[in-house]
Design a protein around this motif. Structure first.
Motif, mmCIF file in Angstrom:
data_model
loop_
_atom_site.group_PDB
_atom_site.id
_atom_site.type_symbol
_atom_site.label_atom_id
_atom_site.label_comp_id
_atom_site.label_asym_id
_atom_site.label_seq_id
_atom_site.Cartn_x
_atom_site.Cartn_y
_atom_site.Cartn_z
ATOM 1 N N ALA A 42 -17.739 21.815 -9.996
ATOM 2 C CA ALA A 42 -16.959 20.652 -9.541
ATOM 3 C C ALA A 42 -15.458 20.931 -9.602
ATOM 4 C CB ALA A 42 -17.308 19.426 -10.381
ATOM 5 N N LEU A 43 -15.011 21.680 -10.599
ATOM 6 C CA LEU A 43 -13.590 21.990 -10.739
ATOM 7 C C LEU A 43 -13.081 22.829 -9.568
ATOM 8 C CD1 LEU A 43 -13.352 22.812 -14.558
ATOM 9 C CD2 LEU A 43 -12.446 20.793 -13.374
ATOM 10 N N GLY A 44 -13.980 23.567 -8.920
ATOM 11 C CA GLY A 44 -13.581 24.407 -7.796
ATOM 12 C C GLY A 44 -13.574 23.690 -6.463
ATOM 13 N N GLU A 45 -13.933 22.407 -6.438
ATOM 14 C CA GLU A 45 -13.962 21.646 -5.199
ATOM 15 C C GLU A 45 -12.753 20.732 -5.088
ATOM 16 O OE1 GLU A 45 -17.982 19.830 -5.557
ATOM 17 O OE2 GLU A 45 -18.393 21.009 -3.749
ATOM 18 N N ASP A 46 -12.250 20.562 -3.860
ATOM 19 C CA ASP A 46 -11.110 19.670 -3.643
ATOM 20 C C ASP A 46 -11.498 18.218 -3.877
ATOM 21 O OD1 ASP A 46 -9.470 21.802 -2.964
ATOM 22 O OD2 ASP A 46 -9.964 21.670 -0.831
ATOM 23 N N GLU A 47 -12.692 17.840 -3.428
ATOM 24 C CA GLU A 47 -13.164 16.466 -3.579
ATOM 25 C C GLU A 47 -14.663 16.492 -3.888
ATOM 26 O OE1 GLU A 47 -11.753 12.421 -1.432
ATOM 27 O OE2 GLU A 47 -12.801 13.841 -0.142
ATOM 28 N N PRO A 48 -15.031 16.768 -5.142
ATOM 29 C CA PRO A 48 -16.454 16.879 -5.489
ATOM 30 C C PRO A 48 -17.194 15.568 -5.273
ATOM 31 C CG PRO A 48 -15.084 16.815 -7.466
ATOM 32 C CD PRO A 48 -14.152 16.958 -6.307
ATOM 33 N N GLU A 49 -18.450 15.708 -4.805
ATOM 34 C CA GLU A 49 -19.257 14.504 -4.585
ATOM 35 C C GLU A 49 -19.625 13.821 -5.888
ATOM 36 O OE1 GLU A 49 -22.289 14.117 -1.638
ATOM 37 O OE2 GLU A 49 -21.808 16.072 -0.795
ATOM 38 N N LEU A 50 -19.796 14.611 -6.947
ATOM 39 C CA LEU A 50 -20.225 14.065 -8.226
ATOM 40 C C LEU A 50 -19.036 13.843 -9.152
ATOM 41 C CD1 LEU A 50 -23.429 16.210 -8.907
ATOM 42 C CD2 LEU A 50 -23.197 14.061 -7.639
ATOM 43 N N ALA A 51 -19.009 12.656 -9.758
ATOM 44 C CA ALA A 51 -17.939 12.330 -10.705
ATOM 45 C C ALA A 51 -18.324 12.708 -12.129
ATOM 46 C CB ALA A 51 -17.610 10.847 -10.633
ATOM 47 N N GLY A 52 -19.571 13.068 -12.357
ATOM 48 C CA GLY A 52 -20.027 13.444 -13.694
ATOM 49 C C GLY A 52 -21.519 13.720 -13.692
ATOM 50 N N ILE A 53 -22.008 14.288 -14.785
ATOM 51 C CA ILE A 53 -23.418 14.638 -14.935
ATOM 52 C C ILE A 53 -24.028 13.789 -16.045
ATOM 53 C CG2 ILE A 53 -25.072 16.508 -15.295
ATOM 54 C CD1 ILE A 53 -23.235 16.824 -12.853
ATOM 55 N N VAL A 54 -25.238 13.324 -15.803
ATOM 56 C CA VAL A 54 -25.963 12.504 -16.777
ATOM 57 C C VAL A 54 -27.260 13.215 -17.134
ATOM 58 C CG1 VAL A 54 -27.121 10.292 -17.176
ATOM 59 C CG2 VAL A 54 -24.981 10.372 -15.860
ATOM 60 N N ALA A 55 -27.516 13.385 -18.421
ATOM 61 C CA ALA A 55 -28.759 13.994 -18.898
ATOM 62 C C ALA A 55 -29.685 12.905 -19.431
ATOM 63 C CB ALA A 55 -28.463 15.022 -19.994
ATOM 64 N N VAL A 56 -30.912 12.903 -18.955
ATOM 65 C CA VAL A 56 -31.910 11.921 -19.389
ATOM 66 C C VAL A 56 -33.010 12.655 -20.143
ATOM 67 C CG1 VAL A 56 -33.613 10.235 -18.618
ATOM 68 C CG2 VAL A 56 -31.402 10.396 -17.459
ATOM 69 N N ARG A 57 -33.284 12.201 -21.370
ATOM 70 C CA ARG A 57 -34.282 12.867 -22.199
ATOM 71 C C ARG A 57 -35.473 11.974 -22.536
ATOM 72 N NH1 ARG A 57 -32.589 17.662 -24.235
ATOM 73 N NH2 ARG A 57 -30.377 18.187 -23.986
ATOM 74 N N GLU A 58 -35.364 10.693 -22.243
ATOM 75 C CA GLU A 58 -36.451 9.769 -22.526
ATOM 76 C C GLU A 58 -36.287 8.524 -21.668
ATOM 77 O OE1 GLU A 58 -36.256 8.719 -26.597
ATOM 78 O OE2 GLU A 58 -34.235 7.902 -26.496
ATOM 79 N N ALA A 59 -37.335 7.723 -21.621
ATOM 80 C CA ALA A 59 -37.308 6.524 -20.785
ATOM 81 C C ALA A 59 -36.196 5.569 -21.200
ATOM 82 C CB ALA A 59 -38.665 5.824 -20.848
ATOM 83 N N ALA A 60 -35.814 5.587 -22.466
ATOM 84 C CA ALA A 60 -34.748 4.696 -22.937
ATOM 85 C C ALA A 60 -33.392 5.037 -22.323
ATOM 86 C CB ALA A 60 -34.659 4.758 -24.464
ATOM 87 N N ASP A 61 -33.266 6.226 -21.727
ATOM 88 C CA ASP A 61 -32.003 6.638 -21.121
ATOM 89 C C ASP A 61 -31.847 6.129 -19.690
ATOM 90 O OD1 ASP A 61 -31.333 8.041 -23.416
ATOM 91 O OD2 ASP A 61 -32.188 9.920 -22.697
ATOM 92 N N ILE A 62 -32.854 5.466 -19.158
ATOM 93 C CA ILE A 62 -32.773 4.943 -17.794
ATOM 94 C C ILE A 62 -31.685 3.869 -17.723
ATOM 95 C CG2 ILE A 62 -34.016 3.677 -15.999
ATOM 96 C CD1 ILE A 62 -36.572 5.022 -16.978
ATOM 97 N N GLU A 63 -30.819 3.954 -16.694
ATOM 98 C CA GLU A 63 -29.689 3.034 -16.566
ATOM 99 C C GLU A 63 -29.797 2.182 -15.308
ATOM 100 O OE1 GLU A 63 -25.819 4.732 -16.974
ATOM 101 O OE2 GLU A 63 -26.522 6.368 -18.261
ATOM 102 N N ALA A 64 -29.124 1.041 -15.328
ATOM 103 C CA ALA A 64 -29.122 0.137 -14.182
ATOM 104 C C ALA A 64 -28.429 0.755 -12.977
ATOM 105 C CB ALA A 64 -28.444 -1.179 -14.557
ATOM 106 N N ALA A 65 -27.501 1.709 -13.202
ATOM 107 C CA ALA A 65 -26.788 2.353 -12.097
ATOM 108 C C ALA A 65 -27.673 3.336 -11.336
ATOM 109 C CB ALA A 65 -25.547 3.068 -12.626
ATOM 110 N N MET A 66 -28.884 3.572 -11.831
ATOM 111 C CA MET A 66 -29.820 4.453 -11.142
ATOM 112 C C MET A 66 -30.615 3.657 -10.110
ATOM 113 S SD MET A 66 -31.259 6.496 -14.488
ATOM 114 C CE MET A 66 -30.152 7.433 -15.552
ATOM 115 N N PRO A 67 -30.701 4.138 -8.874
ATOM 116 C CA PRO A 67 -31.511 3.429 -7.868
ATOM 117 C C PRO A 67 -32.968 3.323 -8.307
ATOM 118 C CG PRO A 67 -30.137 5.117 -6.851
ATOM 119 C CD PRO A 67 -30.062 5.328 -8.333
ATOM 120 N N GLY A 68 -33.697 2.423 -7.642
ATOM 121 C CA GLY A 68 -35.082 2.184 -8.026
ATOM 122 C C GLY A 68 -35.953 3.406 -7.998
#
Length: 251
Positions: A204-230
């Motif tokens: 991402a640092l090598g891109e002028d305008e990276p598509e991703l603003a950050g990385i999220v690691a999910v290790r269990e069902a409790a890590d599921i977030e509302a910002a994730m599509p269905g």
């Protein structure tokens, strides 16, 4: 859109069907909804472009047929301008004959985490968290066939800098709901989550305008977030044991 398969489950309202074979082809389709809503499409596109000037009205591929027989799937797609597709999607996919179909690699780390990206503010899906993917386009067409595997691998490389490991299995999970047909290919990488995230952040640092603003690691069902599509939540819920929160050893 129809099939003869029995879904594994319906987490978050999505059918989850595991596939061993996926074939996609380009067909000709007369999309009546787009003709009847030309003014609405133009207005929506102007609104979208005003908020996100980087959007480009290029040709994309949208599904008009899906047949699943056992663990095999045959998908029909047709070409349409992105402005039509985006208006259709923004309106909740009102025409039941057409679906938003796309493919994505699901990166699993060696230590059992699933890695997702948070979309940048300049993208059409700003703030949402999901797997590196994109709407298939004419670059994915090979004769009459549409290369969903290549499309998913290309999006993974462009957004994260990761390449699908040699010899990775090509099994698919189809998530169907909300006017979407998400074809996800789980792939296990040799590195742990920390090493993969570092590689993705360096990319991402090598891109002028990276598509991703950050990385999220999910290790269990409790890590599921509302910002994730269905479809993302449905996949994660099926991939992790809800009661114990333990990751499946084999995605």
């Amino acid at each position: 859109m129809s099939d003869a398969a029995t879904p594994d489950s319906r987490p978050y309202g999505f059918e989850v069907v595991r596939l061993a074979r996926l074939e996609a082809r380009l067909v000709t389709y007369d999309w009546a909804w787009a003709r009847d809503n030309a003014e609405r499409i133009e207005q929506n596109w102007m609104r979208r472009r005003a908020a996100q000037p980087a959007l480009f009205d290029g040709p994309v591929l949208v599904a008009c047929g899906c047949a699943i027989d056992g663990d095999s799937c045959r998908l029909d797609l047709f070409e349409t301008p992105y402005s039509r597709f985006l208006t259709y999607r923004d309106g909740g996919s009102p025409d039941g004959h057409v679906a938003n179909a796309f493919a994505a690699i699901v990166p699993w780390s060696a230590d059992g985490a699933v890695l997702l990206g948070r979309m940048g503010v300049h993208t059409a899906n700003a703030g949402q968290i999901y797997f590196p993917c994109g709407t298939p386009d004419l670059d994915d067409v090979r004769g009459e066939a549409v290369d969903f595997s290549g499309s998913a691998a290309r999006e993974l490389l462009e957004e994260t800098g990761l390449r699908v490991p040699d010899g990775a299995t090509e099994d698919w999970v189809c998530l169907r709901g909300e006017g979407q047909l998400a074809f996800l290919r789980p792939v296990r990488f040799a590195e742990d989550a920390a090493a993969l995230i570092e590689r993705m952040e360096i990319h991402a640092l090598g891109e002028d305008e990276p598509e991703l603003a950050g990385i999220v690691a999910v290790r269990e069902a409790a890590d599921i977030e509302a910002a994730m599509p269905g479809f993302v939540r449905a996949y994660l819920a099926s991939a992790f044991e809800a009661e114990t929160g333990a990751a499946e050893v084999t995605p």
